[in-house]
Design an enzyme around this catalytic site. Structure first.
Site, PDB file in Angstrom:
ATOM      1  N   GLY A  34       0.816  -1.201   0.000  1.00  0.00           N
ATOM      2  CA  GLY A  34       0.000   0.000   0.000  1.00  0.00           C
ATOM      3  C   GLY A  34       0.850   1.252   0.000  1.00  0.00           C
ATOM      4  N   ALA A  91      -2.812   0.283   7.176  1.00  0.00           N
ATOM      5  CA  ALA A  91      -4.158  -0.188   7.466  1.00  0.00           C
ATOM      6  C   ALA A  91      -5.152   0.774   6.840  1.00  0.00           C
ATOM      7  CB  ALA A  91      -4.398  -0.295   8.967  1.00  0.00           C
ATOM      8  N   ASP A  92      -6.313   0.256   6.504  1.00  0.00           N
ATOM      9  CA  ASP A  92      -7.384   1.096   5.965  1.00  0.00           C
ATOM     10  C   ASP A  92      -8.213   1.708   7.087  1.00  0.00           C
ATOM     11  OD1 ASP A  92      -6.916   0.553   3.103  1.00  0.00           O
ATOM     12  OD2 ASP A  92      -7.422  -1.492   3.681  1.00  0.00           O
ATOM     13  N   GLY A 105      -5.575  -2.613  -0.795  1.00  0.00           N
ATOM     14  CA  GLY A 105      -4.640  -2.827  -1.897  1.00  0.00           C
ATOM     15  C   GLY A 105      -4.703  -4.211  -2.503  1.00  0.00           C
ATOM     16  N   GLU A 111      -0.713 -10.482   3.583  1.00  0.00           N
ATOM     17  CA  GLU A 111      -0.477  -9.588   4.712  1.00  0.00           C
ATOM     18  C   GLU A 111      -0.811 -10.263   6.040  1.00  0.00           C
ATOM     19  OE1 GLU A 111      -1.238  -5.211   2.627  1.00  0.00           O
ATOM     20  OE2 GLU A 111      -2.900  -6.298   3.519  1.00  0.00           O
TER      21      GLU A 111
END
Length: 260
Positions: A34, A91-92, A105, A111
């Site tokens: 990411g 992290a989102d 991503g 991950e």
């Protein structure tokens, strides 16, 4: 150059630079995927060139592996490493308990495997990624291509009994075609708005035939490093129950920012 970075990119950069200081020579380190993790890889490349840092990196995607090699990092596979000292990833979303949503991503499976094979996981993020309750960011679920529409229907049926606000699942696309993960799978993005019980949802989703893994990372993250556009960095340690803050100065570096 650093002076041309947006506030969000500055926040990502200072978080990544702080996280890079946790890497020591001799370590085996998981490298996330990411935009924020890409900053980390560049910062580690700078430490390799300027400080003589020597460590083995285990990438979580082909994209990260390519960038790591480009900046001079030694890359090995997880099978070669067997166990890792540390994984650093973005992290989102993250909440107060450092539970995460990841997979924006498309690399959530690798991950999660790499993170759980590590003694410690550090997440790097800008402040906008912190939420009171997970779920505003669509939750990625990796499914095998065979019968993916059946898997989608089963997921939507299961969501009826879950503590969520939304129940719509959409196939992630890459232009006119379905997005394909490094393992050759599809991703269904669940538009839930709010997740009331992330632990329960994660367990239930992974019991559905066709589901490979989901993007909820529960009890995996140990520290979150939060960057801010003014150079401030917060480190939150869930194990120690502590929060510390420091200030990082921006240093213009032709090598680090040349591809921005």
């Amino acid at each position: 150059m650093s002076g041309e970075l947006s506030p969000i990119d500055k926040a990502k950069f200072v978080a990544a630079k702080q996280a890079a200081s946790f890497v020591e020579s001799g370590m085996r380190v998981g490298l996330g995927t990411g935009s924020t993790a890409a900053w980390l890889v560049r910062c580690l490349g700078e430490r390799v060139r300027e400080d003589g840092l020597r460590f083995k990196g285990i990438p979580t995607s082909t994209r990260t592996a390519e960038l790591a090699r480009d900046v001079g990092l030694e890359v090995i596979s997880l099978d070669e490493a067997k166990w890792l000292d540390l994984t650093i990833d973005g992290a989102d979303e993250f909440d107060a308990e450092l539970n995460l949503i990841k997979g924006g991503g498309g690399a959530l499976l690798q991950e999660k495997i790499v993170a759980t094979a590590s003694d410690q996981m550090i997440v790097i993020a800008d402040a906008a990624k912190q939420v009171q309750t997970l779920g505003a960011f669509p939750l990625p679920v990796e499914v095998i291509p065979f019968g993916w529409q059946t898997s989608q229907a089963l997921i939507e049926e299961v969501l009826i009994s879950m503590d969520v606000l939304g129940r719509n699942a959409t196939l992630r696309m890459n232009g006119a075609r379905p997005f394909i993960t490094d393992e050759g799978n599809h991703i269904l993005d669940l538009h839930l708005s709010r997740i009331g019980n992330a632990r329960q949802l994660s367990m239930v989703l992974n019991q559905i035939p066709g589901v490979v893994e989901n993007g909820l990372f529960i009890d995996i993250c140990d520290k979150v490093i939060v960057g801010h556009g003014d150079g401030r960095v917060e480190i939150r340690d869930i194990n120690e129950g502590t929060t510390s803050e420091s200030q990082l100065d921006f240093v213009e570096d032709e090598n680090l920012f040349s591809d921005i």
